[in-house]
Design a protein around this motif. Structure first.
Motif, PDB file in Angstrom:
ATOM      1  N   GLY A 147      -4.688   3.002  11.129  1.00 36.73           N
ATOM      2  CA  GLY A 147      -5.555   3.978  10.405  1.00 36.73           C
ATOM      3  C   GLY A 147      -5.920   3.392   9.145  1.00 36.73           C
ATOM      4  N   THR A 148      -5.210   2.925   8.312  1.00 37.35           N
ATOM      5  CA  THR A 148      -5.272   2.552   6.975  1.00 37.35           C
ATOM      6  C   THR A 148      -6.040   0.885   7.143  1.00 37.35           C
ATOM      7  OG1 THR A 148      -2.931   1.409   7.098  1.00 37.35           O
ATOM      8  CG2 THR A 148      -3.272   3.481   6.061  1.00 37.35           C
ATOM      9  N   ILE A 149      -5.758   0.254   8.012  1.00 36.76           N
ATOM     10  CA  ILE A 149      -6.550  -1.094   8.319  1.00 36.76           C
ATOM     11  C   ILE A 149      -8.140  -0.589   8.519  1.00 36.76           C
ATOM     12  CG2 ILE A 149      -6.838  -2.895   9.404  1.00 36.76           C
ATOM     13  CD1 ILE A 149      -3.929  -3.383   9.845  1.00 36.76           C
ATOM     14  N   ALA A 150      -8.262   0.327   9.875  1.00 34.39           N
ATOM     15  CA  ALA A 150      -9.489   0.698   9.918  1.00 34.39           C
ATOM     16  C   ALA A 150     -10.361   1.373   8.825  1.00 34.39           C
ATOM     17  CB  ALA A 150      -9.413   1.631  11.001  1.00 34.39           C
ATOM     18  N   THR A 151      -9.543   2.170   8.086  1.00 38.03           N
ATOM     19  CA  THR A 151     -10.475   2.698   6.672  1.00 38.03           C
ATOM     20  C   THR A 151     -10.318   1.769   5.289  1.00 38.03           C
ATOM     21  OG1 THR A 151      -8.333   3.811   6.096  1.00 38.03           O
ATOM     22  CG2 THR A 151     -10.067   5.060   7.511  1.00 38.03           C
ATOM     23  N   ASN A 152      -9.542   0.723   5.423  1.00 36.81           N
ATOM     24  CA  ASN A 152      -9.319  -0.194   4.056  1.00 36.81           C
ATOM     25  C   ASN A 152      -8.702   0.754   3.293  1.00 36.81           C
ATOM     26  OD1 ASN A 152      -8.929  -2.450   2.641  1.00 36.81           O
ATOM     27  ND2 ASN A 152     -11.025  -2.246   1.835  1.00 36.81           N
ATOM     28  N   ALA A 153      -7.747   1.508   3.535  1.00 33.99           N
ATOM     29  CA  ALA A 153      -7.143   2.493   2.606  1.00 33.99           C
ATOM     30  C   ALA A 153      -6.703   1.914   1.212  1.00 33.99           C
ATOM     31  CB  ALA A 153      -6.027   3.078   3.092  1.00 33.99           C
ATOM     32  N   GLY A 154      -6.856   2.702   0.249  1.00 32.50           N
ATOM     33  CA  GLY A 154      -6.597   2.162  -1.077  1.00 32.50           C
ATOM     34  C   GLY A 154      -5.353   2.712  -1.468  1.00 32.50           C
ATOM     35  N   GLY A 155      -5.134   3.848  -2.182  1.00 32.85           N
ATOM     36  CA  GLY A 155      -3.892   4.470  -2.691  1.00 32.85           C
ATOM     37  C   GLY A 155      -3.595   4.204  -3.997  1.00 32.85           C
ATOM     38  N   MET A 156      -2.164   4.336  -4.291  1.00 36.37           N
ATOM     39  CA  MET A 156      -1.743   4.316  -5.861  1.00 36.37           C
ATOM     40  C   MET A 156      -1.725   3.209  -6.388  1.00 36.37           C
ATOM     41  SD  MET A 156      -1.467   7.620  -5.893  1.00 36.37           S
ATOM     42  CE  MET A 156      -1.031   9.104  -4.548  1.00 36.37           C
ATOM     43  N   VAL A 178       0.783  -1.216  -0.273  1.00 41.72           N
ATOM     44  CA  VAL A 178       0.019  -0.108  -0.156  1.00 41.72           C
ATOM     45  C   VAL A 178       0.946   1.181  -0.117  1.00 41.72           C
ATOM     46  CG1 VAL A 178      -1.882   1.630   1.252  1.00 41.72           C
ATOM     47  CG2 VAL A 178      -1.693  -1.176   1.179  1.00 41.72           C
ATOM     48  N   ASP A 179       0.577   2.278  -0.856  1.00 45.93           N
ATOM     49  CA  ASP A 179       1.230   3.477  -0.818  1.00 45.93           C
ATOM     50  C   ASP A 179       0.265   4.586  -1.166  1.00 45.93           C
ATOM     51  OD1 ASP A 179       3.221   4.970  -0.787  1.00 45.93           O
ATOM     52  OD2 ASP A 179       3.865   5.002  -2.618  1.00 45.93           O
ATOM     53  N   LEU A 180       0.437   5.630  -0.306  1.00 43.56           N
ATOM     54  CA  LEU A 180      -0.421   6.810  -0.197  1.00 43.56           C
ATOM     55  C   LEU A 180       0.321   7.963  -0.078  1.00 43.56           C
ATOM     56  CD1 LEU A 180      -3.233   6.049   2.632  1.00 43.56           C
ATOM     57  CD2 LEU A 180      -1.082   5.492   2.288  1.00 43.56           C
ATOM     58  N   ALA A 181      -0.192   9.304  -0.407  1.00 41.57           N
ATOM     59  CA  ALA A 181       0.647  10.507  -0.244  1.00 41.57           C
ATOM     60  C   ALA A 181       0.751  10.996   1.063  1.00 41.57           C
ATOM     61  CB  ALA A 181       0.089  11.623  -0.966  1.00 41.57           C
ATOM     62  N   SER A 182      -0.330  10.240   1.912  1.00 42.63           N
ATOM     63  CA  SER A 182      -0.079  10.472   3.386  1.00 42.63           C
ATOM     64  C   SER A 182       0.764   9.577   4.216  1.00 42.63           C
ATOM     65  CB  SER A 182      -1.484  10.299   3.991  1.00 42.63           C
ATOM     66  OG  SER A 182      -2.222   9.095   3.675  1.00 42.63           O
ATOM     67  N   ARG A 183       1.576   9.102   3.416  1.00 41.10           N
ATOM     68  CA  ARG A 183       2.304   7.709   3.985  1.00 41.10           C
ATOM     69  C   ARG A 183       3.173   8.082   5.349  1.00 41.10           C
ATOM     70  NH1 ARG A 183       4.872   9.645  -0.470  1.00 41.10           N
ATOM     71  NH2 ARG A 183       3.910   8.122  -1.934  1.00 41.10           N
ATOM     72  N   ASP A 184       3.613   9.478   5.515  1.00 35.22           N
ATOM     73  CA  ASP A 184       4.534   9.809   6.503  1.00 35.22           C
ATOM     74  C   ASP A 184       3.487  10.106   8.013  1.00 35.22           C
ATOM     75  OD1 ASP A 184       7.073   9.115   5.150  1.00 35.22           O
ATOM     76  OD2 ASP A 184       6.757  11.264   4.255  1.00 35.22           O
ATOM     77  N   GLN A 201     -11.436 -10.030  10.262  1.00 38.49           N
ATOM     78  CA  GLN A 201     -11.742  -9.507   8.729  1.00 38.49           C
ATOM     79  C   GLN A 201     -12.653  -8.404   9.016  1.00 38.49           C
ATOM     80  OE1 GLN A 201     -10.930  -9.340   5.796  1.00 38.49           O
ATOM     81  NE2 GLN A 201      -9.324 -10.722   5.825  1.00 38.49           N
ATOM     82  N   LEU A 202     -13.735  -8.371  10.038  1.00 32.05           N
ATOM     83  CA  LEU A 202     -14.819  -7.361  10.138  1.00 32.05           C
ATOM     84  C   LEU A 202     -14.149  -6.118  10.648  1.00 32.05           C
ATOM     85  CD1 LEU A 202     -17.539  -9.371  11.979  1.00 32.05           C
ATOM     86  CD2 LEU A 202     -17.729  -8.411   9.578  1.00 32.05           C
ATOM     87  N   VAL A 207      -4.229  -1.215  -8.007  1.00 30.61           N
ATOM     88  CA  VAL A 207      -4.295  -1.950  -9.242  1.00 30.61           C
ATOM     89  C   VAL A 207      -3.440  -3.186  -9.534  1.00 30.61           C
ATOM     90  CG1 VAL A 207      -2.867  -0.500 -10.781  1.00 30.61           C
ATOM     91  CG2 VAL A 207      -4.482  -2.027 -11.779  1.00 30.61           C
ATOM     92  N   ALA A 208      -2.275  -2.800  -8.754  1.00 30.70           N
ATOM     93  CA  ALA A 208      -1.352  -4.287  -8.704  1.00 30.70           C
ATOM     94  C   ALA A 208      -1.258  -5.106  -7.616  1.00 30.70           C
ATOM     95  CB  ALA A 208       0.001  -3.569  -8.698  1.00 30.70           C
ATOM     96  N   ASN A 209      -1.728  -4.630  -6.484  1.00 34.08           N
ATOM     97  CA  ASN A 209      -1.522  -5.064  -5.310  1.00 34.08           C
ATOM     98  C   ASN A 209      -2.774  -5.364  -4.063  1.00 34.08           C
ATOM     99  OD1 ASN A 209       1.275  -4.843  -5.960  1.00 34.08           O
ATOM    100  ND2 ASN A 209       1.560  -3.215  -4.513  1.00 34.08           N
ATOM    101  N   GLY A 210      -3.953  -4.524  -4.698  1.00 34.85           N
ATOM    102  CA  GLY A 210      -4.862  -4.748  -3.804  1.00 34.85           C
ATOM    103  C   GLY A 210      -4.994  -3.676  -2.903  1.00 34.85           C
ATOM    104  N   ASP A 211      -6.427  -3.877  -2.061  1.00 28.28           N
ATOM    105  CA  ASP A 211      -6.267  -2.828  -1.011  1.00 28.28           C
ATOM    106  C   ASP A 211      -5.604  -3.149   0.434  1.00 28.28           C
ATOM    107  OD1 ASP A 211      -8.153  -4.438  -0.284  1.00 28.28           O
ATOM    108  OD2 ASP A 211      -9.913  -3.196  -0.779  1.00 28.28           O
ATOM    109  N   THR A 212      -5.936  -2.309   1.304  1.00 31.30           N
ATOM    110  CA  THR A 212      -5.318  -2.718   2.573  1.00 31.30           C
ATOM    111  C   THR A 212      -5.535  -4.042   2.890  1.00 31.30           C
ATOM    112  OG1 THR A 212      -4.947  -0.388   3.113  1.00 31.30           O
ATOM    113  CG2 THR A 212      -4.819  -2.014   5.063  1.00 31.30           C
ATOM    114  N   ARG A 213      -6.944  -4.464   2.950  1.00 28.66           N
ATOM    115  CA  ARG A 213      -7.430  -5.570   3.391  1.00 28.66           C
ATOM    116  C   ARG A 213      -6.777  -6.910   2.718  1.00 28.66           C
ATOM    117  NH1 ARG A 213     -12.508  -6.895   4.710  1.00 28.66           N
ATOM    118  NH2 ARG A 213     -13.278  -4.952   4.139  1.00 28.66           N
TER     119      ARG A 213
END
Ligand code: FAD
Ligand code: MLT
Ligand code: ZN
Length: 428
Positions: A144-153, A132-138, A195-196, A156-162
C-alpha cells in the motif's frame, strides 16, 4: 449459473472457502475506509496467500469482466482502497513473508502485505532502519505504501517510499507476473515499468513483493524538540542538515490532542503553531522562542489523525506549496473562515499541509476552495496520500491535457479491460 457465481466458484476452488468472504459481517471492515467518509459494497473479498493465488484471482476477474480493488492495510485516506461500485476486494494481507536482511548490501525482500511496522522491527534486529515511518505503521502495508508512494515523517532525511524501492514483483492485469527483485540499484535497460507502479494506486498492477533499501543505524540517538512559533516560515528556519523530521501543527490540533489523549500542556505559553524537530544536531533555537526537549513529544503530533477522527468524519486535504509560500497558504486558509472545526498540521519540511475540517456541511465546497488556493500558489493537490477517488475530479481538472493523455495511454497499455481499481484517477 451467473458469471458472478462462476467467478465465486473459481475463487473458492483456487483459495479455499475460508478466504472468499461474502457475508455482510465478514466484509464490513473491507468496504469502509479508516475515516468513515467512504463506504462501498462488494461481491466478495478474496484473500490470496501466494503470488500464484493472486494470479488466479486476477485471471478469474479478467475472464468474467469483474473489476477489483487491491487492498493492503486499508489505511488510505483518499477512498482508493474501497469498492465503490461492488468491485471484488483483493486483500494482500496474507502475503506477509519477510526475507532475511542482506546486511552487506543493506537490502531486504518482503511480501506486499507486510506492515511497515513489522519491516521496521525486522530491520532493527540487525541494527538497520527502514527509511519510511508514518503513524499508521502497524496497519499500513509495504504494498500500500508503494502503491501510494507514501511520505511520512522522515522524507526530509530519507526521501519518500519511491526512494526505498529497488525492485518489485507485480501481477499484471492479464494475470502474468513481472518480477525484478534482484536488487541491482543501477540499471540502464530502457523505460522502467516497475517505477510506474510506484504511486499507481492499484490501477496498473498488483504489487506482490518488493526489494527494499535499508539504512544504517544513526550515529547518535536523535533528540526531539517542540518549539512554539508565530509563523510557519519561522518554523522552517529550524531545519538543519541533520534534521530527520520537521513537522508542525496548529493550536486547534494541540488543544484537541491534549483533551483526547489526556496529555499535559507541553509549553507554558499559547502559540499559533508548534514545530517538532527531530535531529542529531541541535538547531540554534532563537532565545525568543519557547522550546522543550523530550522524545515523548511525538505523541502530540502522531495522535492528531486519530483525535480529529473521533471529533467527526473529516474532510481531509493533503496538499503542498513551495516553501516560500507556506505563510501565504496558512493565511489564505484562515481567510476562508470555513464553517466547522479546522485542523492544520503536516510535514513542514516538504511544504505539506494536512488540512482537516470537521462539521462543515459542504465538503465539496471546502475541497474546491482550498485546492483553488493551492493551484494559485503553484502547489500540488496531492502531496503524499494520492488521488484515489477524493481528488480524481480535481486531478483531471488541474493536470495539463498532454500529461493526462500520457496517463490515459499508460492505463490502456497496462489494463485494457479496466479491471484494476477503475474508480481511482478516472472515476468520480
Ligand atoms: P490501502 O489503504 O489498503 O490502499 C491504498 C491504495 O493502494 C489503494 O488505491 C489500493 O488499491 C492500493 N494498494 C494497496 N495495496 C496494493 C498492492 N499490494 N498493489 C497494488 N495496489 C495496492 N500516508 C502518508 O503518506 N504519510 C503519513 O504520514 C501517513 N500517516 C497516516 C496516519 C494514519 C493514522 C492513517 C490512518 C493514515 C496515514 N497515512 C499516511 C495514509 C496511509 O497510511 C498511506 O496512504 C498508506 O500508504 C496506505 O497503506 P495501506 O496498506 O493501508 O494501503
Ligand atoms: C499525517 O501526517 O498525520 C498523516 O498523513 C495522516 C493525516 O493526514 O491525517
Ligand atoms: Zn502526512
Amino acid at each position: 449459473m451467473t458469471s458472478l457465481d462462476l467467478a465465486l466458484a473459481g475463487f473458492r476452488s483456487a483459495l479455499g472457502h475460508e478466504h472468499v468472504l461474502t457475508d455482510a459481517d465478514m466484509v464490513a471492515g473491507y468496504v469502509r475506509d479508516w475515516t468513515g467518509r467512504w463506504t462501498g459494497h462488494t461481491r466478495a473479498v478474496v484473500r490470496p496467500g501466494s503470488v500464484e493465488e493472486v494470479q488466479q484471482v486476477v485471471g478469474i476477474c479478467g475472464e468474467h469482466f469483474l473489476p477489483l480493488v487491491p487492498q493492503g492495510g486499508n489505511t488510505g485516506l483518499v477512498g482508493g482502497s474501497i469498492p465503490h461500485h461492488g468491485e471484488v476486494v483483493l486483500s494482500l494481507r496474507r502475503l506477509d513473508r519477510i526475507g532475511p536482511v542482506d546486511e552487506r548490501l543493506r537490502e531486504v525482500t518482503v511480501d506486499a502485505g507486510v506492515t511497515v511496522g513489522a519491516l521496521q522491527t525486522h530491520a532493527r534486529r540487525v541494527g538497520l532502519r527502514y527509511g519510511v515511518d508514518l503513524a499508521s505503521r502497524d496497519s499500513a502495508t509495504v504494498g500500500g505504501t508503494i502503491a501510494t508512494n507514501a511520505g511520512g515523517m522522515n522524507v526530509v532525511a530519507n526521501g519518500d517510499t519511491r526512494r526505498q524501492v529497488l525492485g518489485l514483483q507485480v501481477v499484471l492485469a492479464d494475470g502474468t507476473v513481472a518480477s525484478r527483485l534482484g536488487g541491482l540499484s543501477k540499471q540502464s535497460t530502457g523505460p522502467d515499468p516497475f517505477q510506474l507502479m510506484v504511486g499507481s494506486e492499484g490501477t496498473l498492477g498488483i504489487i506482490t513483493a518488493a526489494r527494499l533499501r535499508l539504512l544504517s543505524r544513526l550515529e547518535s540517538e536523535p533528540m526531539v524538540i517542540l518549539v512554539g512559533v508565530e509563523t510557519l516560515s519561522e518554523g522552517l528556519g529550524l531545519l538543519g542538515a541533520e534534521s530527520h523530521a520537521l513537522e508542525f501543527f496548529d493550536r486547534a490540533c494541540l488543544e484537541a490532542v491534549i483533551e483526547h489523549r489526556k496529555l499535559s500542556r507541553p509549553l507554558l505559553a499559547d502559540h499559533p503553531f508548534y514545530v517538532l524537530v527531530e535531529t542529531t544536531s541541535p538547531p540554534g533555537v532563537p532565545e525568543t522562542l519557547e522550546a522543550v526537549v523530550d522524545r515523548r513529544l511525538w505523541a502530540y503530533r502522531e495522535s492528531i489523525t486519530e483525535t480529529v477522527n473521533q471529533a467527526g468524519v473529516p474532510v481531509k486535504l493533503d496538499v503542498a506549496v513551495p516553501l516560500g509560500r507556506v505563510d501565504d497558504f496558512a493565511a489564505a486558509v484562515a481567510g476562508l473562515r470555513l464553517e466547522g472545526q479546522v485542523y492544520l498540521y503536516g510535514h513542514l519540511a516538504e511544504g505539506n499541509f494536512h488540512l482537516n475540517v470537521v462539521g462543515n456541511p459542504d465538503p465539496e465546497m471546502v475541497v474546491d476552495e482550498v485546492l483553488g488556493i493551492v493551484i494559485g500558489l503553484d502547489g500540488v493537490i496531492a502531496s503524499e496520500h494520492g488521488i484515489g477517488v477524493a481528488k480524481a475530479v480535481w486531478w483531471r481538472r488541474s493536470t495539463d491535457p498532454a500529461t493526462l493523455t500520457v496517463q490515459h495511454r499508460i492505463k490502456e497499455a497496462f489494463d485494457p479491460g479496466r479491471i484494476l481499481n477503475p474508480e481511482v484517477f478516472w472515476g468520480g
